[in-house]
Structures are given as C-alpha cells and as structure tokens.
Design an enzyme around this catalytic site. Structure first.
Site, mmCIF file in Angstrom:
data_model
loop_
_atom_site.group_PDB
_atom_site.id
_atom_site.type_symbol
_atom_site.label_atom_id
_atom_site.label_comp_id
_atom_site.label_asym_id
_atom_site.label_seq_id
_atom_site.Cartn_x
_atom_site.Cartn_y
_atom_site.Cartn_z
ATOM 1 N N LEU A 236 -25.699 0.806 -53.095
ATOM 2 C CA LEU A 236 -26.801 0.252 -52.739
ATOM 3 C C LEU A 236 -27.036 -0.083 -50.971
ATOM 4 O O LEU A 236 -25.952 -0.545 -50.663
ATOM 5 C CB LEU A 236 -27.080 -1.060 -53.385
ATOM 6 C CG LEU A 236 -28.353 -2.093 -53.104
ATOM 7 C CD1 LEU A 236 -29.318 -1.375 -53.719
ATOM 8 C CD2 LEU A 236 -28.039 -3.416 -53.500
ATOM 9 N N ASP A 237 -27.974 0.483 -50.583
ATOM 10 C CA ASP A 237 -28.022 0.373 -48.999
ATOM 11 C C ASP A 237 -26.997 1.085 -48.255
ATOM 12 O O ASP A 237 -26.848 0.676 -47.282
ATOM 13 C CB ASP A 237 -28.238 -1.175 -48.818
ATOM 14 C CG ASP A 237 -29.411 -1.871 -49.281
ATOM 15 O OD1 ASP A 237 -30.370 -1.333 -49.807
ATOM 16 O OD2 ASP A 237 -29.359 -3.277 -49.587
ATOM 17 N N GLU A 238 -26.613 1.945 -48.941
ATOM 18 C CA GLU A 238 -25.419 2.753 -48.204
ATOM 19 C C GLU A 238 -25.986 4.046 -48.025
ATOM 20 O O GLU A 238 -24.961 4.898 -47.430
ATOM 21 C CB GLU A 238 -24.054 2.708 -49.080
ATOM 22 C CG GLU A 238 -23.328 1.186 -48.625
ATOM 23 C CD GLU A 238 -22.779 1.212 -47.390
ATOM 24 O OE1 GLU A 238 -22.825 2.163 -46.361
ATOM 25 O OE2 GLU A 238 -22.148 -0.003 -47.307
#
Lengths: 293, 293, 293, 293
Positions: A236-238
């Site tokens: 996530l969000d990476e």
C-alpha cells in the site's frame, strides 16, 4: 480549445511514438535511428536515459513517416531482436482506453471527464465504476456510463473486483485510474493490474501513508501538503511514484481545510500522471519511474 | 544593500515587537490595544491566532512609541498579569545572539555569514563551533571567531557539548543553529537548548528521517526533494517544523546530484527559519509552530 | 561537497559534450550516432529539438570514448560537413573562463565565487572588474583578482569598456557575466560580446524594463516579483532569455523590501544561467534560447 | 466534500466578517475591539495593514457573537463615525451573488460552477451570459440559467451590455466575473461595475497585455507563463491586480501548447481571486489591492 470532443481530429496515422527498454550498450541509438531512416521516417522528439541502478537503457521517440505501421515494424524488427528490446509502437495521440474507479469525491473524476471532453487528455473512458452512486449525474453529463455497487463486506468487495476485471476485459482497458477510490484493492487484483493502474494518494509520499493523511499532516505541523500519483502495487502506497506536487499551508489551517486545499493538487497531479502515461512517457525502472516529459 | 555591516543603522529604540501567549478568551485584543494606547503607541503590525488544538491564543504586535521600555512595560503589566500571559518585548531589528554549529559543509554557514554582513539577517554570531577545521577561513573572512575540536569518541563528544554550553553562557546565546552539524546532540543538551536550537534536515520531513536522506529519496524515486528547518528535540528529526521547501528533480539525477541540488533549499530554508525566529515570528503550539510571517 | 576547489578533480578527457545546429532534415541523428559508434563512443546524454520557427535542428550529446579528440573529430568531420553544421566539441566539466563585471551589490558575485570554489559551478574566474571598490575584499577572500575604476563620465566609461575588451583578450574569456553591473554597455561592446555576455535583470521580463524595476513592481501591485537572466544585446533588456524565477510577495512589502526579497531570485537565476551556459546547454534560436537542461 | 450544494449548511448568523478602511491614526484597534467586546463578541481572525503610499488603514475582522446584527452595528456605530470609516459587515460564508460572463472557452466557467456546487466557492451564480452558445449544456448540468446573444457589431454589443446591466439589477449582483469573456467592455460599463468586476488575463501582467498573450510569450521566449486576475477598469489590462500565478515552460512548447498549459493557471487564479473577493479579503488601496489571505 473547443469544449467538444467531436471536434477533436482523429490522431494522424503517420505520427508514431516508439518506446523501448533494453540492456544498455553501444550502438543502440545508431541502430534505431537507422531503422527510422530505412522506413523513411523523421524523428520529431527523442529522449533517452541509461540507468546506473539497473543497467538498462530507455528510449522514447516520436517518428513521422508516410510509411505504414508494417513498414516501420519491419525496419525495427532486426534491431529490437538484436538488442532483446522490450518495445511498444503506437499512434501519437491515440486515446487510451481508461477505466475510472471512484467513490464519493468528485474533484478528480470531474477533472478527468472535463479534460477528456475538452480534448486536453488523450483518454477514452468507456465506464466509471463506483462503490457509491454520488457521481452518477456527473458521469452522465459527460456521456460516460456509470455503475455503482455498494461495497460493505468481503463478498460485495469480491464481486466489485470481479466487475472491475470483467470491465477490463470487455473494454480492452489499458489503464485503470483510482480517482480517490476509497477501497484497498486485493493483492490478486493489484497483481492482475500491475503496471497499468494509477492511484492518487493525498499526501507527499513517503510521508503520511495510509488513512487520513491530512489529519496526520496537521498533527505534524508540516508547512507544505502534497499529493502523489503512483502505480498501484500490493504494498500500500509504496508503488513507483509518477508525479508529486505540493502547496504551501500555514498553522491557521485546520485538518478539514487542508482537505479542501489539497484537492486541487490531487486533481492536477492525477491528470498529469494519466496524461504522461497515455502519451507513453512513463517507463518503469525497478521501483522508480522514468518520465520522458 | 551595501555589503558592510558597519553601515547598518542600530535598531530604533522606539519600535517594539511584543509577542504573547495565553489561554484564549474574550477581550484580549481590547486589553492589549488599550495598554498600547496608554503608552502612546501605534500598532504597525499585528497578527493573532487562536489554536483549536490547545485552546491557546497567540499574538505578535509591532508598536511604535516614543515612550521608553519602562512606560510600555508598565502599561502592559496589569494586562499580562490578568490573562496570565507568557510574553516577550524586544526592539524590532535587534540582532539575536546566535551560536553556529558546523561540520564540513559550507553552504549553510556561508549563507548565514553573508546575510549577517549584508544586513539581511538580524543576528550577531559571536562564534562558530565545529568538529572540523574546514570552515575556519570562511569564518575568518567574515570576522567571526571559529573553534574546531575533533569529535571521535564519547569523551571528545562530551567535551564538545560542554564547550557548546559554556559558549551559550559566555555569549548569552539566544539561538543555536545546527548548520549541517553532523553530530546527534545528547538528550541532555537537547533539553538544555529546548526551544532555542534550530536544525536543518536535508529532506522533506516526515519523509526520509535519519542518515542519507538523499540516498533514500533516490531509491524511492520521489519527484521533489526538500529541506526542513525544525526545532531540535531529543526525538531525532521529530521537533516542531518551522519551514520547508522543495525542488523538482527527475529520474536522471543520481543520489550525489540530489545532494548538490538540495543544498540551495537547505540554505534558504535554514536562513528563513533563523530570520523568522530572530524577528520573534515563531511561537510554539505544542508540537506545531505558529509562524507570524 | 568539500569547500575547496583544489580537491575538485580535473575533468575527464574521455567524456565529451557535443552541440550542433543545422537546417533540419532526415537522417541527422543516424549520421551523428554513426560517427559516435565509429569513434568507439557511447552516448550518455542526448537531447534534440527541431524549431518550427526557424527550421533549424539543435542537438546536444554527451559521449564517452577512450579515443582522443582527434579520432572523435575525424569521425564527425564528414557528417558536420555534409549537413553544414555549426558545432562545438568540449570536455564535460571543463571550467569556462569567465569575466565578472560588478558594481556595489554583493549577492550575485558572492554566489558565483562561492559556487566556483565549492565545485558547484564549472567556471574559472580570472578577474572581477568593477566600477566601485566595494567588493574588493570579497573577491580577495576567494583568491580572485579584482580591479576597480570609477565610471563617472563618457571618458571613464570608454576606458572601462576598453579594459573589459583587453581582459577578454588577455584571459581568453569565453563568458562575461554582468553580476548586477549597473552600467549600460555601449552598442559596440554589446556587439563585440554578442552571444557570450549574460546579464541579470531584477524583474520578470518583459515586465518592468529599465531602471528601478522593484519600484515599478510595487507601484503596479504585482503579486509575484522575479528575475531574468538574458543575453546582452544592444537593445536594453530585450536579449534572449535564458532563465527566469519568481517569488510571491504581498501588499505589505515596501519597494525596498522587494529589493531584499528579490536578491535571492537574482542570485540563483544568474548562477543557474551561467551553469547551463558553461555546460553547453544554451543554444540560440533567433530571439529565443534552447535550454537542454 | 460532498458534491452537492444542498448539503452545504447555511452560513451561521453569529459569525461576522467586518472590513473597514479609514485614515491611519492611533487608537483604531482599541476602539474597534472595544465595540466588539461591547457586543459580546470574540475576534476569531484579524488582519490589518497601514499603507505608507496612501496613509490609509485597512482592517478585516471575523467576529463570533450571539448578539444580532443590530447590536453589533450599534456598538460599532460611534467608532466608524468617529474615524470616518468606510466599512462593511457581512455574515461569514454568505454566498456572493455573482454574474458570469463567458465566450467559448470552458475551463474557467467549469471550474467556477464545479466549485460552487462542491461547496468550495462561496458564490451564488444566478446567470451565465455569453456571446456564444457553446457552454449552454455545461451551465445546464450545474442548474445555472444561461443566455447567449451574438455580439457582431456595435449595436449587438450595446444590447449585450444593456443585458448585463439589467441582470446586475434584477439579481442584485455583487460581483461580475469575466471568465475568459472575449469582448472589451465599454468605458461606461467599466465605470458602472467599478470595483465589482474581475477579469482573468492570460499572461503575467504587466507583460503581454492585449490580444494573443501566449503568442507574444512564445515569440519573446519567456521561461514561465502566467495568468493574472484583476479588477476591470476602462484602461485595458491595467486594473488593480488581485492574484497571479505562473508555470514553467520550455523552448519546445509551441504557442498553441502554451494555450493549453496556461488554462490551469487561468482557472485557479480566477477562482482564487473570486474566493478572496467573496470572503471580503480584497480591499482597494489606490491602484493596488490589499489581500487579507
């Protein structure tokens, strides 16, 4: 700029965009430009990058030629074979078939639909899928089909994801845009859409991942807030970052004011990333992106 | 702007800056402005903020009056007592006694010394302390005493920190600036300097805390790099943020190029924060700062 | 970044920068890249632009090769002859011999001298010429010879310009930088230095040409002030623009505060323009510049 | 942020915004804050400015009080009379009655209508008047009446201006916004709308006044293009500036690409100016504006 897609001329069939990726080495530009000459082409735009991190070479060309696709491909074939190139040839300006996922927030969806119609964003959006019906009229005004299905539990979430995958297949979708879609995609869906799904996160990553980034930003007292458009990955969000923008704020802004202020950055960051992707300007170099602006 | 501090006129003794902090409530502005009127003063600049987070009220005034400090203080006394105000009265433009800590990087120190001499930064720097002798000549050119002591182990580090504390006392230091000083201060020193030590961190916090932020930024592939000036606390890179700036970069920049590009942001972010602090424009509201620009 | 030019390694003699300008047409890239292959070279950076305005083609290449200059030139010779190219081949990173003209303002001169010494600006400054002696010590600290001659009438102005021309010859000057030099150059001198003299104007051109631009900006009430680095031509403040920056201001700033605020933009705009020029990134396309950043 | 105006709560009748202008002098803040205390009010936001150019004092206050308008006005009456103040008292957040003038360009109109509906812009737009019918459907989707009249000669132009004046009267219009309205207003209309008509000019004024600013910008080779929101006066593009923004461009952009790039700056600059005006944050100080952000 007339506000009517019908007035936008179809893209010229003699202006091509070529992207290629291969292991770096000598003679690549000469070989590729030789193929272009052979196909009677003229290079109108050219950008290249050799990555020290991965040892790979990246190139994007725009080529004008009266020869058709077959002639151009035939000229390129021995070169791309020799260098083992990962390549892609497309017509400059061809609208990318794009699926939009939305929830209740209107600003990103509005920005994409408006720009599509105004001829400012080379996408064709055949469908908006949402877990809320809030934006039905907005999509309707822009003549874009809209479907809403509540996502309330594991079952309805799985059904929604199945609908996404079917839509991708039915419409031969090339890009999925999470326009403030407030659901986390399952790892399976992330994998299925790898490299062709873009999310907008409402912070300047890597700061303030996860939920309520504006609340986090207020609590930390940052002096700039931001937005980040990135590829979706199961982490996530990476995912690899495509574009980021920030805007100055001060102590007087509450967390909810930051939400309102940040919307503009979210919209323009997302549409910028989508535009670059649709123009074949975004290439992946491991966890980083090459942007040939 | 003549490049000679001797030409800078001494600050006028009839232009005052007043900052005050108290629990918010009705009538504060009226009470304070009444005291100003009583002292024959005219308000030339005024800013205020009521914090919803902490319930506190913050104000900064600039007041012109021919009455001296005693008259002004006498007029203010009953008001600040009544509201239990934390207050501070100073002459506008008085140079703040500032201690600079440095290592080998020159850009932030150069920027501070140049601006001091050019009359652009209201500080008086009686001493630069460094753990390297690299910047001795630079300080010398600007007529600022310079002392270097190697910091190689716990003992030499403790001695260096003792020297800092003695310098703070000897020179009645009001602000300690860590101008790319590459040592972590001990918790005891952080406590001793609380609220009067400013560090420049070479990233856009809260992203990329700790060592090698440009290397981290390169690896993550961010599209903007930044710098953050913040108060020093014992919690590394977590102190209240005073100022931040960013600059756009792209995929073609190596980590070491990011270092060079980021230097300008570091310098201007740090000197901006120091300027605001020296002008009494920075107030603390819990973990956040109020900046009365 | 050590603050000591002596530590800067001499530029590698096997990394070259090639710029070329010719009438646009097919096959140029292929021909040039063929010459590079022939010289055993590898292209590490490449940018090109075809101007619709003038029909000209512009290219900048960085080439790594163990072959010497003669081999590279021999390989290029038939290509540049065939296309009638205006070309230039240099070693990447070679310091450009740069003459600085100054008056009393220190900020731009300081920024250039500091960056030269810190290895951030690939220039060699053998001399600063000024019509005031204000900056003598600053130049002295950086080990740069400094000469000042008062300019008070037509005769002393002509003598000063003769000194400039002699210095250009003596030191084989490649670039003249007007670092807030407050004299208008004669048309003859402008002609003599055409294409190799850069001025910093303290406004966002074309707004506020001529004298006192900050005063003009204040009177007009603009919300951003700026700085413009441009080539010097005999048409005052009308030369081709190389770089521009702006900074936000508000109604509360007096004209003299604008002067102080604008200094940072002047410095960084000028040094940026000089850096690009020294790196052969600035090409002229009629009244416009091509910047291969 | 729900995309539905009906969900926006009506502004609170106990939160007031007070602006006042008078000749500068001592005691003003004390007198005004006394009146606020008398009306049982609490100052939640306060900004002031004393103009050295005109000797005038400007103030904007937000005041919370359970007392009604009459009580507040009664408390203020002696103060505003004593100082001869030009003043204005309104409810915070009350939508400003705004007439929009448009031609064919959609981006500014879309931005205003979207933000009105999303509750991001405190305006009520009862009518869009245009000299083309292009934007009829867009206005229709947002539920805003739309009238188009061709303007082809002096007579039709005069009729259109009469329609504007009637609409101003009928709808008690407080602000007229020229959202890329491509007609020059007559001096009479400019006078009639003085201080309550805002135009967006597609350049960074004072550069590139008049027609085709992007073409002018391309020809001059500027490195930043911009947009300027300003009050309409009979002196074309010379009215007091409210807000300006710029965006970086490079040599590769054609004049028509500048048009597309500049649209975003035009929209956000105009809506920002309208928002500030609607919030009573814009005051006139001669040819300059005070913006209490």
């Amino acid at each position: 700029m007339e506000f009517d897609a019908a007035l936008t001329p179809p893209p010229a069939q003699h202006h091509w965009v070529l992207t290629l990726i291969c292991v770096d080495g000598p003679g690549i530009v000469h070989a590729i430009s030789g193929a272009v000459v052979q196909a009677g082409g003229n290079i109108t735009e050219s950008q290249q990058f050799a990555s020290n991190d991965t040892g790979r070479f990246f190139m994007r060309l725009q080529i004008e030629t009266q020869a058709g696709r077959e002639v151009l491909e035939a000229a390129l074939a021995p070169v791309v074979a020799h260098y083992g190139m990962n390549w892609r040839l497309d017509v400059v300006g061809r609208p990318l078939r794009t699926l939009v996922l939305a929830s209740t927030a209107a600003h990103c969806v509005n920005d994409m639909l408006f720009r599509q119609r105004a001829g400012l964003l080379p996408v064709h959006i055949p469908l908006v899928l949402s877990n809320h019906s809030t934006l039905r009229d907005l999509a309707g005004f822009y003549g874009v089909p809209f479907e809403a299905y509540p996502v309330t539990d594991a079952e309805s979430k799985a059904a929604f994801e199945q609908r996404i995958l079917r839509a991708v297949e039915e419409h031969e979708i090339e890009l999925v845009v999470l326009a403030r879609y407030m659901q986390i995609l399952s790892p399976e869906l992330c994998t299925a859409l790898e490299g062709r799904a873009i999310n907008i996160h409402h912070s300047f990553l890597p700061g303030f991942k996860g939920a309520n980034p504006y609340k986090q930003a207020h609590a930390r007292g940052v002096k700039l807030i931001g937005a980040t458009a990135h590829f979706v990955t199961s982490d996530l969000d990476e995912g690899p970052i495509i574009e980021q923008n920030v805007v100055r704020v001060d102590h007087s802004r509450s967390a909810s004011e930051l939400v309102a202020i940040g919307q503009d950055e979210e919209s323009r960051t997302l549409t910028q990333a989508v535009k670059w992707f649709a123009e074949d300007r975004v290439l992946l170099d491991g966890a980083r992106t090459i942007i040939f602006r």
